[in-house]
Scaffold this active site. Structure first.
Site, PDB file in Angstrom:
ATOM      1  N   ASP A 195      46.248  57.517  37.223  1.00 24.03           N
ATOM      2  CA  ASP A 195      46.989  58.016  36.066  1.00 24.03           C
ATOM      3  C   ASP A 195      48.009  57.009  35.520  1.00 24.03           C
ATOM      4  O   ASP A 195      48.769  56.408  36.282  1.00 24.03           O
ATOM      5  CB  ASP A 195      47.745  59.284  36.509  1.00 24.03           C
ATOM      6  CG  ASP A 195      48.477  59.973  35.373  1.00 24.03           C
ATOM      7  OD1 ASP A 195      47.803  60.573  34.527  1.00 24.03           O
ATOM      8  OD2 ASP A 195      49.726  59.905  35.346  1.00 24.03           O
ATOM      9  N   GLU A 250      39.924  48.627  51.540  1.00 22.01           N
ATOM     10  CA  GLU A 250      39.927  48.835  52.998  1.00 22.01           C
ATOM     11  C   GLU A 250      38.807  49.805  53.398  1.00 22.01           C
ATOM     12  O   GLU A 250      38.433  49.893  54.561  1.00 22.01           O
ATOM     13  CB  GLU A 250      41.274  49.425  53.451  1.00 22.01           C
ATOM     14  CG  GLU A 250      42.453  48.496  53.277  1.00 22.01           C
ATOM     15  CD  GLU A 250      43.783  49.245  53.478  1.00 22.01           C
ATOM     16  OE1 GLU A 250      43.783  50.386  53.980  1.00 22.01           O
ATOM     17  OE2 GLU A 250      44.824  48.659  53.114  1.00 22.01           O
TER      18      GLU A 250
HETATM   19  C1  NOJ Z   1      48.059  61.071  31.700  1.00 20.98           C
HETATM   20  C2  NOJ Z   1      47.496  62.417  31.989  1.00 20.98           C
HETATM   21  O1  NOJ Z   1      46.152  62.462  31.568  1.00 20.98           O
HETATM   22  C3  NOJ Z   1      48.355  63.425  31.262  1.00 20.98           C
HETATM   23  O2  NOJ Z   1      47.791  64.718  31.280  1.00 20.98           O
HETATM   24  C4  NOJ Z   1      49.716  63.400  31.892  1.00 20.98           C
HETATM   25  O3  NOJ Z   1      50.563  64.268  31.164  1.00 20.98           O
HETATM   26  C5  NOJ Z   1      50.320  61.990  31.875  1.00 20.98           C
HETATM   27  N1  NOJ Z   1      49.383  60.979  32.274  1.00 20.98           N
HETATM   28  C6  NOJ Z   1      51.486  61.906  32.817  1.00 20.98           C
HETATM   29  O4  NOJ Z   1      51.040  61.989  34.135  1.00 20.98           O
END
Ligand code: NOJ
Ligand code: MG
Length: 515
Positions: A195, A250
């Site tokens: 993310d 790893e």
């Molecule tokens: C990207 C994610 O897809 C989204 O849903 C989220 O709000 C933000 N990153 C923050 O984690």
């Protein structure tokens, strides 16, 4: 081929109106394992970890457990085993750049300036006027800084104030996230979607961002109203990517798919040299931002082909839980053609649950938004059958369903002319064709409204023609070697098509064999 499941919205087994792991387990047939399945290779599960749900799971308070609302760790172990039995790989969501304010790390960090974990997050003194340390704005609005009365400093957050950013310059943070990855790898998880990785590093001098004046197409003007040059997509982020990739290495065969909301010419920094020093995959969001035109698709494909390093393939999606669904963005009548384009592109394709039945954004939702950033409309529950709750829940769904009576999996499974049947055909074609799976892609200029490309692997050569226009278009497909054998078509077609003067109906798409 990846299938994204937003766990809250996929299937609810315990009747609380919120999707959960037992619900997903009961509906794995949609993904793989039976004759009715789409037969995808992997499932990516958006966060299922304990969380106060300020950002529906992207604010994590414990990285190594399952939130009770979604089930238990035992359910997740069962899911991993069941996926593997069906030949499916399971990717979880790794959120390495922030935690919840309720995570014990942050509770400790904010407890005093002298706390052992103070430096795990980014704290800064107020500016001389008492305001935030600089002008940075958060991705969902408001300042990127929130004042903490107890210790008299501001903490940094790239998203909601409930999501304080971890400080990746601190090696203890890196070590802690590595342990999180190992925990899940040891459980048999096959990888992660990573993310918001471009937010991992910020300018140590905290310099102000300049105001955003013009959009940088296809990206809209930055939602913060600034060019985030000092707090996003910093060159040092590459070090973080390398670190995460080393941890993944790893364990044999584990995959990291990066999420970085940057143009493809910047995205390549996250992919390294293609020899394993960067992510093996990263979403190219240009495809999900463009308008519906042959020219825009061509530009996007050309840019991906131009910038993606050798040895790596692009990663494409048309929809996800953050974006308006493409059936709504492009218009429903374009769904079949959009699917044909997506599933014939070179690269890894990610489907967002529900797109295979043509789900649209909720046109209106009652009451105040549940997501402050306005993303409820694309997160409504999956529509499994023709009943008021669409077979999603026996209780009261957390978001209302849109149109389960007219659009659902059960009805479309029984209809060979359905969008679901079309997705299954295209996926089967892709699996059966080395040219579609990993063949080279060459764009052709045949007509201003027709996207045309060939996919070739050895002797196998397929030609994709997509008329994005709303008028018929006649093209000379013989000029690029079309044999006339129709392999797939969005609409009714004989098995053989004329080649030199090939008339494509509005929104018609064809895959032809080429000599
Ligand atoms: C990207 C994610 O897809 C989204 O849903 C989220 O709000 C933000 N990153 C923050 O984690
Ligand atoms: Mg439930």
């Amino acid at each position: 081929m990846i299938y994204q499941v937003y766990p809250r919205s996929f299937a609810d087994a315990d009747g609380d109106g919120i999707g959960d792991l037992p619900g997903l387990l009961a509906h794995l047939d949609q993904l793989a394992g039976t004759e009715l399945s789409l037969d995808v290779d992997a499932v990516w599960l958006s966060p299922i970890f304990p969380s106060p749900m300020a950002d529906f799971g992207y604010d994590i308070s414990n990285f190594t457990d399952v939130a009770p609302v979604f089930g238990s760790l035992a359910d997740l172990d069962r899911l991993i085993a069941e996926c593997h039995t069906r030949g499916l790989r399971l990717l979880l969501d790794l959120v390495p750049c922030h935690t919840s304010i309720e995570h014990p790390w942050f509770v400790d960090s904010r407890s005093s300036r002298g706390s052992a974990r103070r430096d795990w997050y980014s704290w800064a003194d107020p500016s001389p006027d008492g305001g935030p340390p600089n002008n940075w704005r958060a991705g969902f609005g408001g300042p990127s800084w929130t004042f903490d009365e107890a210790t008299g400093q501001y903490y940094l957050h790239s998203f909601y104030p409930e999501q304080p950013d971890l400080n990746w310059r601190n090696p203890e943070v890196a070590a802690a996230i590595a342990e999180v990855m190992r925990f899940w790898f040891d459980h048999g998880v096959d990888g992660f979607r990573v993310d918001a990785i471009s937010h991992a590093m910020k300018d140590p001098q905290l310099r102000d961002n300049p105001p955003a004046i013009d959009p940088v197409p296809p990206f809209p003007v930055d939602p913060t109203g600034q060019y985030r040059i000092w707090n996003m997509d910093r060159p040092e982020v590459v070090e973080v990517v390398r670190f995460l990739q080393r941890v993944a290495a790893e364990y044999p065969g584990r995959l990291l798919v990066g999420e970085a909301f940057v143009p493809v010419d910047r995205l390549v920094a996250y992919l390294g040299d293609g020899a394993g020093d960067g992510f093996a995959r990263a979403f190219d969001f240009e495809l999900s931002l463009i308008e519906w035109s042959a020219e825009a698709f061509k530009v996007t494909i050309r840019r991906a082909e131009r910038f993606t390093p050798p040895g790596i393939e692009p990663t494409w999606a048309l929809s996800n839980h953050d974006l308006s669904r493409h059936a709504t963005r492009f218009g429903e009548r374009r769904s079949r053609l959009a699917a044909l384009i997506l599933l014939t592109l070179r690269g890894t394709v990610c489907l967002y649950a529900g797109e295979e039945i043509g789900m649209i954004d909720a046109p209106e939702l009652p009451g105040p938004p549940l997501d402050r950033a306005g993303r409820d409309a694309q997160r409504t529950p999956m529509q499994w059958e023709a009943s008021p709750n669409g077979g999603f829940t026996s209780g009261h769904p957390w978001l209302p369903l849109v149109d389960p009576l007219s659009r659902n999996v059960a009805t479309q499974r029984g209809d060979p002319a359905s969008l679901l049947a079309w997705y299954r055909r295209l996926l089967a074609l892709r699996r059966s064709s080395a040219a579609l799976r990993h063949g080279a892609l060459t764009l052709h200029e045949l007509h201003p409204h027709v996207l045309a490309f060939t996919r070739q692997d050895g002797d196998e050569r397929l030609l994709v023609l997509a008329n994005l226009g709303d008028a018929a278009a006649t093209v000379d497909a013989a000029s690029i070697g079309a044999s006339g054998e129709v392999v797939a078509a969005t609409g009714p077609r004989e098995r053989a098509a004329p080649t030199s003067a090939l008339r494509l109906e509005p929104r018609e798409g064809l895959v032809l064999r080429a000599g």
